[in-house]
Design a protein around this motif. Structure first.
Motif, mmCIF file in Angstrom:
data_model
loop_
_atom_site.group_PDB
_atom_site.id
_atom_site.type_symbol
_atom_site.label_atom_id
_atom_site.label_comp_id
_atom_site.label_asym_id
_atom_site.label_seq_id
_atom_site.Cartn_x
_atom_site.Cartn_y
_atom_site.Cartn_z
ATOM 1 N N GLN A 1 2.342 9.892 -3.398
ATOM 2 C CA GLN A 1 2.263 8.827 -2.402
ATOM 3 C C GLN A 1 0.931 8.097 -2.504
ATOM 4 O O GLN A 1 0.877 6.873 -2.363
ATOM 5 N N LEU A 2 -0.138 8.836 -2.773
ATOM 6 C CA LEU A 2 -1.443 8.187 -2.965
ATOM 7 C C LEU A 2 -1.434 7.296 -4.200
ATOM 8 O O LEU A 2 -2.008 6.203 -4.187
ATOM 9 N N TRP A 3 -0.785 7.750 -5.271
ATOM 10 C CA TRP A 3 -0.694 6.940 -6.482
ATOM 11 C C TRP A 3 0.100 5.662 -6.206
ATOM 12 O O TRP A 3 -0.273 4.578 -6.660
ATOM 13 N N PHE A 4 1.184 5.779 -5.420
ATOM 14 C CA PHE A 4 1.960 4.587 -5.071
ATOM 15 C C PHE A 4 1.108 3.635 -4.243
ATOM 16 O O PHE A 4 1.197 2.411 -4.401
ATOM 17 N N LEU A 5 0.272 4.173 -3.349
ATOM 18 C CA LEU A 5 -0.644 3.332 -2.575
ATOM 19 C C LEU A 5 -1.546 2.541 -3.522
ATOM 20 O O LEU A 5 -1.686 1.327 -3.364
ATOM 21 N N VAL A 6 -2.133 3.215 -4.494
ATOM 22 C CA VAL A 6 -3.027 2.543 -5.441
ATOM 23 C C VAL A 6 -2.276 1.466 -6.220
ATOM 24 O O VAL A 6 -2.745 0.329 -6.363
ATOM 25 N N LEU A 7 -1.094 1.823 -6.732
ATOM 26 C CA LEU A 7 -0.301 0.841 -7.486
ATOM 27 C C LEU A 7 0.040 -0.390 -6.657
ATOM 28 O O LEU A 7 -0.071 -1.519 -7.126
ATOM 29 N N GLU A 8 0.458 -0.165 -5.427
ATOM 30 C CA GLU A 8 0.948 -1.276 -4.606
ATOM 31 C C GLU A 8 -0.169 -2.055 -3.920
ATOM 32 O O GLU A 8 -0.053 -3.272 -3.744
ATOM 33 N N MET A 9 -1.249 -1.384 -3.554
ATOM 34 C CA MET A 9 -2.326 -2.086 -2.850
ATOM 35 C C MET A 9 -3.360 -2.706 -3.785
ATOM 36 O O MET A 9 -3.921 -3.750 -3.465
ATOM 37 N N PHE A 10 -3.617 -2.057 -4.905
ATOM 38 C CA PHE A 10 -4.737 -2.489 -5.744
ATOM 39 C C PHE A 10 -4.346 -2.927 -7.150
ATOM 40 O O PHE A 10 -5.080 -3.678 -7.775
ATOM 41 N N LEU A 11 -3.230 -2.443 -7.663
ATOM 42 C CA LEU A 11 -2.865 -2.742 -9.045
ATOM 43 C C LEU A 11 -1.638 -3.642 -9.180
ATOM 44 O O LEU A 11 -1.190 -3.910 -10.289
ATOM 45 N N TRP A 12 -1.086 -4.090 -8.082
ATOM 46 C CA TRP A 12 0.165 -4.848 -8.073
ATOM 47 C C TRP A 12 0.151 -6.035 -9.032
ATOM 48 O O TRP A 12 1.104 -6.265 -9.760
ATOM 49 N N THR A 13 -0.941 -6.788 -9.050
ATOM 50 C CA THR A 13 -0.997 -8.007 -9.875
ATOM 51 C C THR A 13 -1.636 -7.770 -11.244
ATOM 52 O O THR A 13 -1.731 -8.700 -12.037
ATOM 53 N N THR A 14 -2.059 -6.553 -11.513
ATOM 54 C CA THR A 14 -2.666 -6.241 -12.812
ATOM 55 C C THR A 14 -1.560 -5.961 -13.837
ATOM 56 O O THR A 14 -0.405 -5.724 -13.471
ATOM 57 N N PRO A 15 -1.914 -5.980 -15.107
ATOM 58 C CA PRO A 15 -0.898 -5.655 -16.121
ATOM 59 C C PRO A 15 -0.217 -4.297 -15.874
ATOM 60 O O PRO A 15 0.997 -4.167 -16.025
ATOM 61 N N LYS A 16 -0.990 -3.280 -15.462
ATOM 62 C CA LYS A 16 -0.419 -1.952 -15.182
ATOM 63 C C LYS A 16 0.597 -2.032 -14.043
ATOM 64 O O LYS A 16 1.693 -1.489 -14.134
ATOM 65 N N GLY A 17 0.232 -2.687 -12.961
ATOM 66 C CA GLY A 17 1.132 -2.814 -11.815
ATOM 67 C C GLY A 17 2.373 -3.617 -12.153
ATOM 68 O O GLY A 17 3.490 -3.228 -11.807
ATOM 69 N N ARG A 18 2.187 -4.744 -12.830
ATOM 70 C CA ARG A 18 3.342 -5.581 -13.192
ATOM 71 C C ARG A 18 4.268 -4.849 -14.137
ATOM 72 O O ARG A 18 5.494 -4.925 -14.006
ATOM 73 N N ARG A 19 3.710 -4.100 -15.089
ATOM 74 C CA ARG A 19 4.528 -3.343 -16.040
ATOM 75 C C ARG A 19 5.296 -2.224 -15.321
ATOM 76 O O ARG A 19 6.471 -1.996 -15.576
ATOM 77 N N THR A 20 4.625 -1.529 -14.407
ATOM 78 C CA THR A 20 5.258 -0.435 -13.671
ATOM 79 C C THR A 20 6.474 -0.923 -12.888
ATOM 80 O O THR A 20 7.508 -0.257 -12.866
ATOM 81 N N PHE A 21 6.339 -2.076 -12.256
ATOM 82 C CA PHE A 21 7.405 -2.581 -11.394
ATOM 83 C C PHE A 21 8.245 -3.678 -12.051
ATOM 84 O O PHE A 21 9.164 -4.210 -11.430
#
Length: 119
Positions: A16-36
């Motif tokens: 859940q903490l990792w999902f928080l990081v992905l959604e709050m801080f990495l959403w617009t980064t290449p990692k976040g965009r690739r994940t979702f």
């Protein structure tokens, strides 16, 4: 409380903490965009919504940590928050991606079973 139940519950909290990081801080980064699987424009447009969603994952992690911290007295708290994660995972699988069932709901369900059996 068994060590297996503690480890599985801690794993769910960390997810859940990792999902928080992905959604709050990495959403617009290449990692976040690739994940979702997001296009850059869509990620930018939905950034605030994702941050809100990530915050809720943080609340789930906090509840699970609280239940773990209380030890045996946190049994009901752990079951409640694990149940919330299962419901969120099932809903996410039904509305967004089937993968969520395995990444979020299944680990929480296993932790619930282990917690219940450890009682």
């Amino acid at each position: 409380m068994s060590l297996t139940a503690q480890i599985l519950t801690a794993l769910v909290a960390l997810l859940q903490l990792w999902f928080l990081v992905l959604e709050m801080f990495l959403w617009t980064t290449p990692k976040g965009r690739r994940t979702f699987g997001l296009a850059p424009e869509f990620a930018q447009q939905t950034r605030a919504l994702a941050a809100n969603q990530g915050l809720y994952n943080g609340f789930l992690a906090a509840g699970l940590a609280w239940g773990l911290w209380l030890g045996a007295e946190g049994f009901s708290i752990r079951l409640f928050f694990l149940g919330c994660v299962v419901v969120a995972g099932v809903f996410g699988a039904a509305t967004a991606s089937r993968k969520i069932l395995f990444v979020q709901a299944l680990p929480a369900a296993l932790a619930m079973v282990a917690t219940w059996l450890a009682r």
